[in-house]
Write a protein that holds these residues in place. Structure first.
Motif, mmCIF file in Angstrom:
data_model
loop_
_atom_site.group_PDB
_atom_site.id
_atom_site.type_symbol
_atom_site.label_atom_id
_atom_site.label_comp_id
_atom_site.label_asym_id
_atom_site.label_seq_id
_atom_site.Cartn_x
_atom_site.Cartn_y
_atom_site.Cartn_z
ATOM 1 N N SER A 83 0.928 -1.128 0.044
ATOM 2 C CA SER A 83 0.102 -0.176 0.133
ATOM 3 C C SER A 83 0.885 1.182 0.077
ATOM 4 N N LEU A 109 -1.788 -1.456 -4.061
ATOM 5 C CA LEU A 109 -2.942 -0.831 -3.350
ATOM 6 C C LEU A 109 -3.062 0.642 -2.950
ATOM 7 N N SER A 121 -10.061 -1.900 4.421
ATOM 8 C CA SER A 121 -10.191 -2.689 3.715
ATOM 9 C C SER A 121 -8.878 -3.493 2.969
ATOM 10 N N LEU A 122 -7.969 -2.726 3.311
ATOM 11 C CA LEU A 122 -6.491 -3.491 2.636
ATOM 12 C C LEU A 122 -6.372 -5.072 2.865
ATOM 13 N N ARG A 125 -8.819 -7.166 0.529
ATOM 14 C CA ARG A 125 -8.166 -7.187 -0.848
ATOM 15 C C ARG A 125 -7.144 -7.818 -1.142
ATOM 16 N N ASP A 128 -8.491 -11.535 -1.237
ATOM 17 C CA ASP A 128 -9.347 -11.703 -2.566
ATOM 18 C C ASP A 128 -8.373 -11.926 -3.670
ATOM 19 N N GLU A 129 -7.373 -10.898 -3.799
ATOM 20 C CA GLU A 129 -6.377 -11.235 -4.890
ATOM 21 C C GLU A 129 -5.320 -12.229 -4.810
#
Length: 296
Positions: A83, A109, A121-122, A125, A128-129
């Motif tokens: 991020s 990110l 949310s990081l 995510r 998910d990825e």
């Protein structure tokens, strides 16, 4: 940085602080803007599979310590998400290129972690990825030197420092906990400033002490779940943050006060993070590693 297997004199293996030449660049600072770019281990770090198959999230992963950790994690076999602020896209892309050169997946990110919704949310995510999350490195930080000390620290600056360094760490870690299982590792970047605060960095130093305290307390909460929490406390490390936030005089002498007489390089921090993320540190939690060139 020289070959890791070759014995080196640590006082001379990296450039002396005076070679920085009083450099200053615009905040937040990009690596390419620096006359003397840091060593992130691009040509020297050699992995040995210690993080094979793991998924890591590194905040502030675009440059400096974050880039060095991302490169090391990837070469140890981990997929890496970073991020970073949108204005640091150029550096982020370079970091992800090194991750991919190591044969691992990289995830960008972008966003400001002072935004609570984004911060929380990081981790989701990443899951998910990349399919999961095994290592969280809370590394992103903001500092801005104030030679006048406490009187010069505005509410606006205090708010930015606290939200970037402390609030975001709480939010990101809270968002990560549901995705972490036994064997996971949380590593927070504190600082020598937690023990020896510089008068001109009073707000920043206060947050670094809070990060160390957070790490020790959270470690006790999560030990029974098999999740370890530790901190790394860097000393003076040559990153874009330094010429972007300190006075010319401070930059010129940066690191000279250490027993080794020089600033450290990000590449010299990465092995500490790898150790704390790996099973080699399985009986270490609620602790910290100082990487300070002898300053303590």
């Amino acid at each position: 940085m020289a070959d890791q297997t070759t014995p080196q004199d640590p006082t001379t293996q990296q450039p002396d602080p005076d070679s920085h030449g009083g450099e200053q660049i615009a905040h937040p600072g990009l690596t390419d803007d620096m006359r003397e770019e840091p060593d992130h281990g691009e040509e020297s770090y050699q992995g040995s599979g210690r993080l094979e198959g793991r998924r890591a999230l590194i905040t502030g992963g675009d440059s400096g310590i974050g880039r060095a950790v991302a490169i090391a994690f990837a070469r140890e076999g981990a997929d890496v998400a970073i991020s970073y602020l949108p204005e640091e896209e150029e550096d982020a892309r370079e970091t992800l290129a090194w991750v991919e050169k190591a044969g691992r997946r990289g995830l960008a990110l972008p966003g400001d972690i002072r935004d609570e919704e984004l911060a929380r949310s990081l981790a989701g995510r990443v899951v998910d990825e990349l399919g999961g999350l095994d290592v969280l490195v809370n590394n992103a930080a903001y500092q801005m030197g104030q030679p006048g000390g406490l009187a010069d620290i505005t509410t606006e600056q205090l708010d930015r420092v606290l939200k970037t360094n402390v609030y975001a760490m709480f939010w990101i870690t809270q968002g990560a906990l549901p995705h972490l299982s036994s064997g996971a590792s949380i590593i927070n970047t504190s600082s020598i400033q937690a023990f020896e605060p510089s008068p001109g960095l009073l707000d920043y130093a206060s947050t670094k002490a809070a990060i160390l305290n957070f790490s020790m307390g959270l470690a006790q909460q999560l030990a029974e779940d098999g999740i370890r929490v530790n901190a790394v406390c860097p000393g003076p490390i040559w990153t874009p943050l330094i010429p972007a936030t300190l006075d010319v005089e401070k930059v010129d002498d940066f690191g000279a006060e250490t027993p080794m007489g020089r600033a450290g390089q990000p590449a010299e921090l990465a092995p500490a993070y790898v150790f704390l993320a790996s099973q080699e540190s399985s009986y270490i939690t609620g602790d910290r590693i100082l990487v300070t060139g002898g300053k303590s």
